[in-house]
Write a protein that holds these residues in place. Structure first.
Motif, PDB file in Angstrom:
ATOM      1  N   LYS A  10      13.085   6.821  -8.793  1.00  0.00           N
ATOM      2  CA  LYS A  10      14.222   5.924  -8.837  1.00  0.00           C
ATOM      3  C   LYS A  10      14.092   4.905  -7.710  1.00  0.00           C
ATOM      4  O   LYS A  10      13.417   5.138  -6.710  1.00  0.00           O
ATOM      5  N   HIS A  11      14.784   3.791  -7.897  1.00  0.00           N
ATOM      6  CA  HIS A  11      14.662   2.683  -6.956  1.00  0.00           C
ATOM      7  C   HIS A  11      14.996   3.126  -5.522  1.00  0.00           C
ATOM      8  O   HIS A  11      14.216   2.864  -4.589  1.00  0.00           O
ATOM      9  N   GLN A  12      16.130   3.768  -5.321  1.00  0.00           N
ATOM     10  CA  GLN A  12      16.552   4.123  -3.967  1.00  0.00           C
ATOM     11  C   GLN A  12      15.619   5.146  -3.335  1.00  0.00           C
ATOM     12  O   GLN A  12      15.352   5.104  -2.129  1.00  0.00           O
ATOM     13  N   GLN A  13      15.117   6.079  -4.146  1.00  0.00           N
ATOM     14  CA  GLN A  13      14.174   7.061  -3.620  1.00  0.00           C
ATOM     15  C   GLN A  13      12.886   6.397  -3.151  1.00  0.00           C
ATOM     16  O   GLN A  13      12.340   6.742  -2.087  1.00  0.00           O
ATOM     17  N   LEU A  14      12.417   5.426  -3.917  1.00  0.00           N
ATOM     18  CA  LEU A  14      11.207   4.708  -3.529  1.00  0.00           C
ATOM     19  C   LEU A  14      11.434   3.939  -2.232  1.00  0.00           C
ATOM     20  O   LEU A  14      10.586   3.976  -1.317  1.00  0.00           O
ATOM     21  N   ILE A  15      12.560   3.250  -2.129  1.00  0.00           N
ATOM     22  CA  ILE A  15      12.883   2.504  -0.903  1.00  0.00           C
ATOM     23  C   ILE A  15      12.893   3.451   0.299  1.00  0.00           C
ATOM     24  O   ILE A  15      12.296   3.180   1.346  1.00  0.00           O
ATOM     25  N   THR A  16      13.550   4.588   0.139  1.00  0.00           N
ATOM     26  CA  THR A  16      13.680   5.542   1.247  1.00  0.00           C
ATOM     27  C   THR A  16      12.326   6.081   1.685  1.00  0.00           C
ATOM     28  O   THR A  16      12.019   6.139   2.883  1.00  0.00           O
ATOM     29  N   GLU A  17      11.496   6.479   0.728  1.00  0.00           N
ATOM     30  CA  GLU A  17      10.197   7.075   1.076  1.00  0.00           C
ATOM     31  C   GLU A  17       9.271   6.057   1.725  1.00  0.00           C
ATOM     32  O   GLU A  17       8.547   6.379   2.673  1.00  0.00           O
ATOM     33  N   VAL A  18       9.291   4.842   1.248  1.00  0.00           N
ATOM     34  CA  VAL A  18       8.431   3.818   1.842  1.00  0.00           C
ATOM     35  C   VAL A  18       8.876   3.504   3.267  1.00  0.00           C
ATOM     36  O   VAL A  18       8.053   3.372   4.176  1.00  0.00           O
ATOM     37  N   ILE A  19      10.175   3.392   3.469  1.00  0.00           N
ATOM     38  CA  ILE A  19      10.682   3.136   4.821  1.00  0.00           C
ATOM     39  C   ILE A  19      10.287   4.261   5.763  1.00  0.00           C
ATOM     40  O   ILE A  19       9.883   4.031   6.909  1.00  0.00           O
ATOM     41  N   GLN A  20      10.383   5.504   5.285  1.00  0.00           N
ATOM     42  CA  GLN A  20       9.989   6.645   6.120  1.00  0.00           C
ATOM     43  C   GLN A  20       8.517   6.578   6.500  1.00  0.00           C
ATOM     44  O   GLN A  20       8.136   6.904   7.625  1.00  0.00           O
TER      45      GLN A  20
ATOM     46  N   LYS B  80       8.212  -7.085  -2.816  1.00  0.00           N
ATOM     47  CA  LYS B  80       6.898  -6.499  -3.048  1.00  0.00           C
ATOM     48  C   LYS B  80       6.898  -5.608  -4.293  1.00  0.00           C
ATOM     49  O   LYS B  80       5.902  -5.542  -5.022  1.00  0.00           O
ATOM     50  N   ILE B  81       7.997  -4.951  -4.540  1.00  0.00           N
ATOM     51  CA  ILE B  81       8.099  -4.157  -5.775  1.00  0.00           C
ATOM     52  C   ILE B  81       8.015  -5.086  -6.985  1.00  0.00           C
ATOM     53  O   ILE B  81       7.300  -4.807  -7.965  1.00  0.00           O
ATOM     54  N   GLU B  82       8.726  -6.221  -6.920  1.00  0.00           N
ATOM     55  CA  GLU B  82       8.675  -7.182  -8.024  1.00  0.00           C
ATOM     56  C   GLU B  82       7.253  -7.724  -8.205  1.00  0.00           C
ATOM     57  O   GLU B  82       6.771  -7.895  -9.338  1.00  0.00           O
TER      58      GLU B  82
ATOM     59  N   ALA C 174       0.831  -1.209   0.000  1.00  0.00           N
ATOM     60  CA  ALA C 174       0.000   0.000   0.000  1.00  0.00           C
ATOM     61  C   ALA C 174       0.862   1.253   0.000  1.00  0.00           C
ATOM     62  O   ALA C 174       0.560   2.236  -0.697  1.00  0.00           O
ATOM     63  N   ALA C 175       1.946   1.220   0.768  1.00  0.00           N
ATOM     64  CA  ALA C 175       2.837   2.387   0.816  1.00  0.00           C
ATOM     65  C   ALA C 175       3.516   2.610  -0.533  1.00  0.00           C
ATOM     66  O   ALA C 175       3.669   3.760  -0.987  1.00  0.00           O
ATOM     67  N   ILE C 176       3.907   1.514  -1.186  1.00  0.00           N
ATOM     68  CA  ILE C 176       4.543   1.644  -2.508  1.00  0.00           C
ATOM     69  C   ILE C 176       3.561   2.245  -3.507  1.00  0.00           C
ATOM     70  O   ILE C 176       3.886   3.191  -4.240  1.00  0.00           O
ATOM     71  N   VAL C 177       2.357   1.671  -3.540  1.00  0.00           N
ATOM     72  CA  VAL C 177       1.356   2.165  -4.493  1.00  0.00           C
ATOM     73  C   VAL C 177       0.996   3.618  -4.188  1.00  0.00           C
ATOM     74  O   VAL C 177       0.877   4.458  -5.100  1.00  0.00           O
ATOM     75  N   ARG C 178       0.809   3.927  -2.907  1.00  0.00           N
ATOM     76  CA  ARG C 178       0.461   5.287  -2.524  1.00  0.00           C
ATOM     77  C   ARG C 178       1.556   6.275  -2.946  1.00  0.00           C
ATOM     78  O   ARG C 178       1.280   7.348  -3.488  1.00  0.00           O
ATOM     79  N   THR C 179       2.789   5.883  -2.706  1.00  0.00           N
ATOM     80  CA  THR C 179       3.911   6.754  -3.070  1.00  0.00           C
ATOM     81  C   THR C 179       4.010   6.927  -4.578  1.00  0.00           C
ATOM     82  O   THR C 179       4.167   8.048  -5.087  1.00  0.00           O
ATOM     83  N   MET C 180       3.913   5.823  -5.315  1.00  0.00           N
ATOM     84  CA  MET C 180       4.050   5.899  -6.768  1.00  0.00           C
ATOM     85  C   MET C 180       2.862   6.610  -7.399  1.00  0.00           C
ATOM     86  O   MET C 180       3.008   7.305  -8.417  1.00  0.00           O
ATOM     87  N   LYS C 181       1.696   6.452  -6.821  1.00  0.00           N
ATOM     88  CA  LYS C 181       0.518   7.134  -7.359  1.00  0.00           C
ATOM     89  C   LYS C 181       0.677   8.644  -7.245  1.00  0.00           C
ATOM     90  O   LYS C 181       0.244   9.401  -8.119  1.00  0.00           O
ATOM     91  N   GLN C 182       1.321   9.047  -6.182  1.00  0.00           N
ATOM     92  CA  GLN C 182       1.529  10.474  -5.989  1.00  0.00           C
ATOM     93  C   GLN C 182       2.713  10.990  -6.802  1.00  0.00           C
ATOM     94  O   GLN C 182       2.647  12.061  -7.407  1.00  0.00           O
ATOM     95  N   ARG C 183       3.793  10.219  -6.844  1.00  0.00           N
ATOM     96  CA  ARG C 183       5.024  10.696  -7.497  1.00  0.00           C
ATOM     97  C   ARG C 183       5.115  10.305  -8.978  1.00  0.00           C
ATOM     98  O   ARG C 183       5.970  10.826  -9.692  1.00  0.00           O
ATOM     99  N   LYS C 184       4.306   9.327  -9.401  1.00  0.00           N
ATOM    100  CA  LYS C 184       4.254   8.874 -10.800  1.00  0.00           C
ATOM    101  C   LYS C 184       5.499   8.112 -11.219  1.00  0.00           C
ATOM    102  O   LYS C 184       5.402   7.020 -11.770  1.00  0.00           O
ATOM    103  N   GLU C 185       6.683   8.666 -10.975  1.00  0.00           N
ATOM    104  CA  GLU C 185       7.904   7.989 -11.387  1.00  0.00           C
ATOM    105  C   GLU C 185       8.997   8.275 -10.354  1.00  0.00           C
ATOM    106  O   GLU C 185       9.171   9.403  -9.914  1.00  0.00           O
TER     107      GLU C 185
END
Length: 824
Positions: free
Chosen positions: A773-783, A799-801, A760-771
């Motif tokens: 990088k891998h490390q940025q996504l990891i960092t934001e989800v962890i936060q 989960k990303i896979e 849910a955090a991945i989808v929520r983040t990507m839905k907002q940010r659209k695109e």
């Protein structure tokens, strides 16, 4: 002792002295030099200083200022070299020269010989000062005219330099490399060493000689940094002090007594400051303090801190708070962050915490003493009784674990407050250490929940409200340290449901209090998940749909300006804080006063509901709902409306501003009176709409991060946001130990929930940010997830896979620098 120079008013001479021919300079100087000699020999009572002044005035007026200036300098040089200096040398003890060359003197011999030299120099200096003040009065016109016009130092300044060069720095007869200044410095250092050793010295005499050095300069500029005291004596004093404290530090360390080291170090610093004030100069105070800190404290304190038998560990174990306070003060001198002290205390906290963990683990796993089977019946009774014992034994171990941790926390809270002055850096270190050993114990979440459960069932019986509050606060403190709060939530929900369904809770007020404290500590989301076990969403959905249909059938069209979705909670499934109205002054009052347009809808639903369920009572809980509002911002560019998703309390607050004229405000007290929202919830909701930067729909005066009761609030006409829909979050605020199999099941369920939360955090983040990088996504989800648990990076990658396979995301970019794009 004389601190200044004479400064009288220049009286213009009578006109008669300005007339006449050329002056005979030699005759005038002979007369003036005799008078100067009388001044130096203390035979000036018969002199006419007015006449002397006029003679000097005439010489300067007749352009003889340079000659007069040079003659006076020559006179002073001759007097110092041939009269003053021989007198000092005549009184110079030969033992001082011998000691300087390496001869051994007793302490008393050194003191007597040194004081004799000090008195001789003090007397010569004071006489020279007095005579030069009188001479300056005579030559005042020369100073003001000749010296000023020709940028020459005043005669007083020049004579001070002569005293420096021809008395202090001139080589001693037979000792070309030795001067009175060198002897003076050595004598002062010897006297100070005697003082450090506890001998009595003449501090006033030393102060006079230090004052002499402060009155002399390296050159004629007379700048502060060029004082002879600073340039010549002070470096030797600081070097000798550094050597002394190096030796003292080594001796203290060799004795191995950390407490005594702290006392002596603090006393040494105090003594040096007192010595500078009474014996030397206050100019040296900060410099000698730095020497003590560097040579005595900084070089030896780390070893004293880690000293096994008397160091910080010993002080902590034996509650030696005064010693800890001293070691904290010394640490603050040499290291603002107190790293060595922090490491030592953190290490001891973790050690003691691990001992508590080990004890609890051993107690919970202790084998049972099974009674002997004497006959079949006895065996049957034993078989039946056996399952009960591990429950009590393990539960007791759980309660003791929490109690032990709380006792340890209380101990270090006292250390922090009493000895470490509530130091923020050390407090952070303490928190990290407690978090480390608490999270290192795999059953910490379960044991803490059991602690709450036991106290809610019987532990708070007979306690006052204040005592209950303190007990819950202590438990919440431990909850703050637990990183896997989702695991704690699962256990707490299980234990809470049993207490409520089985009516084992002693106090519903305490249950409400506990939920409130959790909300403040770990956030609204956490408590909403706990409260969700009381909800029956299917019944609520059906009831809401039926109500809307009823309204349409009655009116033909929905004439209401607002839509209502209701969740009706069954009394047997909810704690009282989520059901009953607040009780104030013995009367039941609504927890919140709704605006008229909302209250009409509320009354309409109540009528609908009570028609269906006669005899029931509905209690409206504003703190549990949400609302969607459409707000109009007159100064927003483009589309001026935004949809706000807010809490019910926020809705009630914001609707108060509908009828408020532009530019007017509501005070905190007015909002509270008109809404009846509890102070805690009111403050949190006002923070969410008046303090949070991205949702500042209201303007608070004065602006600060905290809401206070004297604040004022205005509607923010200038609010802007790039999003059409804005979610305004509210600022946050008998059982048995599980068996191994049960715990594995719990961990499996929590793992599944974490997987869903990560997705849910991945989808929520990507839905907002659209695109991203891998490390940025990891960092934001962890936060996002850290407040509930510590996400496993490998699980996050899996989960990303999985989301890529299910076509929620797609890869973009090259393999070396992967990035992802959200697929709508």
């Amino acid at each position: 002792m004389f601190a200044g120079r004479g400064r009288g008013k220049i009286r213009p001479p009578r006109r008669a002295i300005l007339s006449g021919g050329e002056l005979d300079f030699d005759r005038e100087w002979n007369s003036l030099s005799i008078s100067l000699r009388n001044i130096h020999t203390k035979n000036a009572s018969s002199l006419s200083f007015e006449e002397l002044y006029r003679n000097a005035y005439k010489l300067v007026l007749k352009k003889k200022g340079e000659s007069l200036y040079n003659k006076v300098k020559e006179f002073e040089q001759d007097w110092l070299a041939n009269v003053v200096r021989p007198q000092i040398l005549e009184e110079l003890p030969s033992s001082l020269l011998a000691a300087y060359n390496g001869a051994h003197l007793t302490v008393n011999e050194k003191r007597v010989a040194g004081e004799k030299l000090l008195r001789s120099l003090k007397s010569a200096w004071e006489d020279h000062n007095l005579c030069m003040n009188m001479t300056t009065d005579v030559l005042m016109y020369m100073d003001r005219v000749y010296c000023s016009d020709n940028r020459k130092p005043s005669i007083f300044t020049a004579s001070m330099g002569q005293f420096r060069d021809h008395v202090l720095r001139a080589p001693l007869p037979g000792h070309e490399s030795l001067t009175l200044a060198a002897l003076l410095y050595q004598v002062i250092l010897d006297q100070i060493q005697m003082d450090r050793d506890g001998d009595i010295i003449n501090t006033a005499l030393l102060r006079s000689c230090a004052y002499m050095l402060e009155g002399l300069y390296e050159n004629e500029d007379e700048q502060e940094q060029n004082k002879l005291y600073i340039t010549s004596f002070e470096p030797e004093f600081l070097a000798a002090s550094a050597e002394y404290y190096q030796s003292e530090g080594s001796s203290m360390v060799a004795r191995g007594d950390a407490s005594n080291f702290c006392k002596q170090a603090l006393q040494a610093a105090t003594n040096e400051q007192d010595r500078c004030r009474s014996t030397l100069s206050t100019l040296t105070a900060p410099k000698i303090r730095a020497v003590v800190e560097s040579e005595l404290v900084k070089k030896n304190l780390p070893e004293m801190i880690t000293q096994e038998s008397t160091g910080v560990r010993h002080m902590l174990d034996n509650d030696r708070l005064p010693d800890l306070e001293m070691i904290y003060e010394l640490s603050s001198w040499v290291d603002p962050r107190k790293e060595e002290l922090k490491k030592a205390v953190q290490k001891r906290i973790v050690e003691q915490g691990e001992d508590i963990n080990s004890t609890a683990k051993t107690a919970s796993e202790a084998p049972l003493e099974k009674p002997a089977k004497t006959d079949a019946e006895k065996g049957d009774e034993t078989t039946k009784a056996a399952p009960e014992r591990p429950i009590n034994q393990q539960t007791a171990a759980a309660i003791k674990w929490v109690d032990d941790v709380l006792q340890l926390k209380d101990k270090y809270d006292q250390v922090l407050e009493s000895a470490f002055k509530s130091d923020q850096g050390l407090q952070t270190g303490f928190t990290r250490s407690f978090s480390d050993f608490i999270n290192g114990f795999e059953r910490s979440s379960e044991y803490l929940s059991l602690f709450f459960d036991e106290n809610m069932k019987k532990g708070i019986k007979g306690k006052t409200e204040t005592e209950v509050d303190m007990l819950l606060d202590k438990g919440i403190t431990l909850l703050r340290y637990i990183s896997d709060k989702d695991m704690f939530e699962r256990y707490y929900k299980k234990h809470l449901s049993r207490r409520l369904l089985m009516k084992r809770s002693i106090s519903m007020d305490a249950e409400r209090q506990m939920i409130s404290k959790m909300k403040m500590e770990v956030g609204n989301t956490f408590t909403q998940r706990i409260e969700a076990m009381f909800r029956d969403m299917s019944i609520s959905d059906d009831l809401t749909a039926s109500y809307k249909k009823r309204m349409r059938d009655l009116d033909g069209t929905d004439s209401q300006k607002a839509e209502l979705d209701v969740n009706v909670l069954t009394a047997t499934m909810w704690p009282l804080d989520a059901m009953g109205p607040l009780i104030r002054d013995g009367e039941k009052k609504p927890a919140c006063i709704f605006p008229p347009e909302i209250d009409r809808i509320r009354q309409s639903f109540e009528k609908f509901y009570l028609d269906k369920h006669s005899g029931r009572q509905l209690t409206w809980q504003g703190n549990m709902g949400t609302a969607d509002l459409r707000a109009y911002f007159s100064e927003m560019k483009g589309k001026k409306t935004r949809d706000l998703n807010v809490s019910t309390y926020c809705m009630v607050i914001l609707l108060l501003f509908n009828d408020l004229p532009t530019g007017n405000h509501l005070s905190y007290e007015e909002i509270q009176a008109r809404t009846n929202i509890p102070d805690n919830d009111l403050m949190r909701n006002l923070q969410s709409v008046a303090v949070a930067p991205k949702t500042r729909v209201l303007i608070k005066e004065p602006m600060s991060k905290d809401v206070k009761k004297d604040d004022k609030f205005y509607f923010n006409e200038k609010f802007t946001s790039q999003f059409q829909r804005i979610k305004v979050g509210v600022v946050a605020s008998g059982n048995k130990v599980e068996s191994i199999d049960e715990r594995q099941q719990t961990e499996g369920k929590v793992g599944e929930e974490r997987g869903h939360a990560i997705e849910a955090a991945i989808v929520r983040t990507m839905k907002q940010r659209k695109e991203l990088k891998h490390q940025q996504l990891i960092t934001e989800v962890i936060q996002q997830l850290t407040s509930r648990f510590s996400p496993d990076v490998n699980l996050l990658k899996r989960k990303i896979e999985s989301l890529i396979e299910r076509e929620y995301l797609e890869r973009v970019g090259d393999i070396d620098r992967p990035a992802y794009r959200y697929m709508a």
